[in-house]
Design an enzyme around this catalytic site. Structure first.
Site, mmCIF file in Angstrom:
data_model
loop_
_atom_site.group_PDB
_atom_site.id
_atom_site.type_symbol
_atom_site.label_atom_id
_atom_site.label_comp_id
_atom_site.label_asym_id
_atom_site.label_seq_id
_atom_site.Cartn_x
_atom_site.Cartn_y
_atom_site.Cartn_z
ATOM 1 C CG HIS A 48 -2.067 -1.027 1.028
ATOM 2 N ND1 HIS A 48 -3.329 -0.702 0.587
ATOM 3 C CD2 HIS A 48 -2.067 -2.374 1.208
ATOM 4 C CE1 HIS A 48 -4.077 -1.796 0.515
ATOM 5 N NE2 HIS A 48 -3.320 -2.824 0.889
ATOM 6 C CE1 TYR A 314 1.576 -5.044 7.050
ATOM 7 C CE2 TYR A 314 0.150 -4.424 8.866
ATOM 8 C CZ TYR A 314 0.309 -4.923 7.592
ATOM 9 O OH TYR A 314 -0.780 -5.318 6.868
#
Length: 323
Positions: A48, A314
């Site tokens: 993203h 992440y």
């Protein structure tokens, strides 16, 4: 890496729930697979990569605290920091691409923080870290054709049938006409606990007040490759953009720990309303990692292996983009 970022990454990794040791690819392998497919882009998220920030608030439903017994859901209103995005690791991807749209948010109130990471399809593209890595490796562009090799994709689908579900949904419609007119889904299940201690698996669904709309054939041909941010700004100039959030309950047989499978359950509990009120500068959220295991007291992660793998990946991605 800057000392402050290193400290933040270390803290996040230390706070993550324990994951059983298996032969599955580790979190670094997931980030490597994203970089291998989409390239490395300095300062950008591995996934993203293209997106922008916004602000708003979340108003818990009157009975939400009965479903999830938490100070967070007992608030009249909490602050929301948001990021709208396009799936994949290419920051230059077209806003008309037939890929998922993302809505990530950090909700803060009642002394608790709730990070929600949603996408515009009800299923994820992989059921396990191994399938995740294989899916991406199968889509690395051939150096001659500059396109993925269909034979490699077919081989992946034969080994991991879960990889066919999300692409089939994406191929069935054009790209969303607006970030404000697409539904969003957690795909992962979470466990909600009520005041009596009863626990219930559920997925999060966000339905847009504007309805669901995709680009027409003409719009696909004429719209700019960067129309989404301006389109949302124009909407917000008139009024806030709203979504109703639900906890979708599983039907018998729905997979509780496989985010690649569509749930058939139709029962749901209203959790509240998200109001997007304004866009925000890139610095408002670009340095933040929205962590899917940052949850209020009444919500815990399911045993979904993708959910368990996402948070440490992440943290690793943050460290790499901060170098």
């Amino acid at each position: 890496m800057k000392p402050a970022v290193l400290a933040a990454c270390t803290l996040m990794l230390n706070q993550l729930p324990a994951v059983a040791q298996t032969d599955a690819p580790g979190p670094a392998a997931l980030v490597d697979a994203l970089n291998g497919t989409f390239g490395k882009h300095a300062g950008k998220r591995a996934s993203h990569a293209k997106g922008f920030c916004a602000r708003g608030d979340f108003i818990p439903a009157a009975k939400a605290a009965q479903f999830a017994h938490s100070p967070f859901f007992a608030q009249s209103k909490v602050d929301a920091l948001l990021r709208f995005s396009i799936g994949g690791g290419n920051p230059g991807v077209s806003d008309k691409s037939r890929s998922v749209r993302g809505l990530s948010m950090r909700l803060t109130g009642g002394g608790e923080t709730y990070d929600l990471l949603l996408i515009s399809e009800p299923v994820f593209f992989a059921a396990t870290p191994a399938s995740f890595v294989s899916f991406l490796e199968a889509r690395v562009s051939d150096p001659i054709t500059k396109k993925p090799d269909p034979a490699k994709i077919a081989a992946h689908n034969a080994r991991y049938p879960d990889g066919k579900n999300q692409p089939a949904l994406l191929a069935a419609h054009a790209a969303p006409a607006s970030y404000a007119s697409t539904p969003y889904f957690s795909t992962n299940a979470f466990v909600f606990e009520n005041a009596s201690g009863a626990r219930q698996h559920a997925r999060i669904v966000a339905e847009p007040a504007a309805g669901t709309h995709y680009l027409t054939d003409e719009e696909e041909q004429t719209m700019s490759d960067t129309f989404l941010e301006q389109e949302l700004a124009q909407r917000l100039a008139a009024k806030p953009v709203e979504f109703t959030f639900y906890a979708q309950l599983p039907a018998p047989g729905d997979a509780l720990n496989d985010s690649s499978q569509h749930w058939q359950g139709t029962d749901r509990v209203t959790l509240g309303t998200l109001r997007v009120t304004s866009l925000a500068g890139a610095d408002a959220c670009d340095g933040i990692v929205f962590m899917p295991v940052t949850l209020p007291a009444a919500v815990t992660p399911s045993d979904d292996p993708i959910l368990r793998a996402r948070a440490p990946a992440y943290a690793i991605s943050l460290g790499r983009r901060s170098q």
